[in-house]
Scaffold this motif. Structure first.
Motif, mmCIF file in Angstrom:
data_model
loop_
_atom_site.group_PDB
_atom_site.id
_atom_site.type_symbol
_atom_site.label_atom_id
_atom_site.label_comp_id
_atom_site.label_asym_id
_atom_site.label_seq_id
_atom_site.Cartn_x
_atom_site.Cartn_y
_atom_site.Cartn_z
ATOM 1 N N ARG A 74 8.258 7.973 6.937
ATOM 2 C CA ARG A 74 9.644 8.345 7.180
ATOM 3 C C ARG A 74 10.469 8.246 5.893
ATOM 4 N NH1 ARG A 74 11.607 4.529 11.161
ATOM 5 N NH2 ARG A 74 12.240 3.259 9.383
ATOM 6 N N SER A 75 10.258 7.174 5.131
ATOM 7 C CA SER A 75 10.976 6.994 3.873
ATOM 8 C C SER A 75 10.574 8.049 2.848
ATOM 9 C CB SER A 75 10.704 5.596 3.314
ATOM 10 O OG SER A 75 11.152 4.599 4.188
ATOM 11 N N SER A 78 12.098 11.381 3.656
ATOM 12 C CA SER A 78 13.540 11.441 3.422
ATOM 13 C C SER A 78 13.843 11.754 1.963
ATOM 14 C CB SER A 78 14.208 10.114 3.820
ATOM 15 O OG SER A 78 13.877 9.083 2.907
#
Length: 232
Positions: A74-75, A78
């Motif tokens: 997820r990081s 992003s």
């Protein structure tokens, strides 16, 4: 050399600390999302989609568990919506960590170490595989990764020219905000000291075997070789 690089400007976090703000599951403090089982985290994780075979494979080849890999992904997404980062973008991101110096050369060497497929892009798989070694690998794993970083042409040995390029890129990256002030001949002195300790048979190159043996038997060398952790 060790004192210079291990003492960043006052009030500044290390590159590793700032880089890991994108990787909350790797922090060891009590605020880490790995420790907190908040409803918000669980909800966010439920929105992350994987191909099961990809996740299972990464769990096998890294030291991260399923939850950690989900948070890392997820990081990563992003910051890299395309799913991969090219060298120029990598350099741009890295330059923000060292605005007082020129980090482009070191970022290039680091990108090469992360780019396992040698296709000009660092994928999530590339990223977490190296990160697992750097953060959770054994001493031998970490030193082998460092050796690969220094072995620029990947021929199995480190030459003085290669080590000079790496050391000079680190000094350039640190810029003028180091203490004590860097002398012009400091990179050369560091390289000579490195080869004096590492080049056991005095043939002008350092092999993986020499590198590991020297590092593992000398505490000071071990500390010096872990410097890369403070600039990642």
């Amino acid at each position: 050399m060790r004192q210079t690089l291990s003492n960043p400007p006052s009030g500044k976090k290390t590159i590793k600390q700032r880089f890991l703000k994108l990787l909350p599951c790797c922090r060891s403090d009590s605020t880490s999302p790995i420790i907190q089982n908040s409803v918000d985290d669980d909800f966010e994780l439920s929105t992350v989609c994987y191909r099961p075979e990809g996740l299972d494979k990464l769990m096998q080849v890294t030291k991260f568990d399923k939850r950690e890999l989900q948070i890392l992904y997820r990081s990563f997404k992003s910051e890299c919506p395309s799913g991969a980062v090219d060298e120029e973008t990598f350099k741009l991101i890295y330059s923000q960590f060292f605005p007082q110096g020129d980090s482009s050369n070191y970022a290039h060497f680091l990108f090469e170490a992360f780019d396992k497929q040698k296709n000009g892009a660092v994928s999530f798989d590339d990223f977490v595989t190296s990160l697992s070694i750097i953060l959770r690998g054994s001493v031998t794993d970490r030193l082998s990764w460092a050796f690969n970083l220094y072995d620029l042409n990947k021929d199995g040995c480190i030459t003085k020219e290669e080590m000079t390029s790496i050391i000079k890129s680190i000094y350039d990256m640190m810029g003028t905000y180091t203490y004590p002030c860097i002398r012009d001949d400091a990179p050369k002195e560091h390289v000579e000291s490195f080869f004096q300790k590492m080049d056991m048979n005095k043939d002008g190159v350092v092999t993986m075997e020499e590198f590991l043996a020297s590092c593992q038997k000398d505490e000071n060398i071990m500390q010096s070789m872990h410097l890369f952790e403070n600039i990642l």
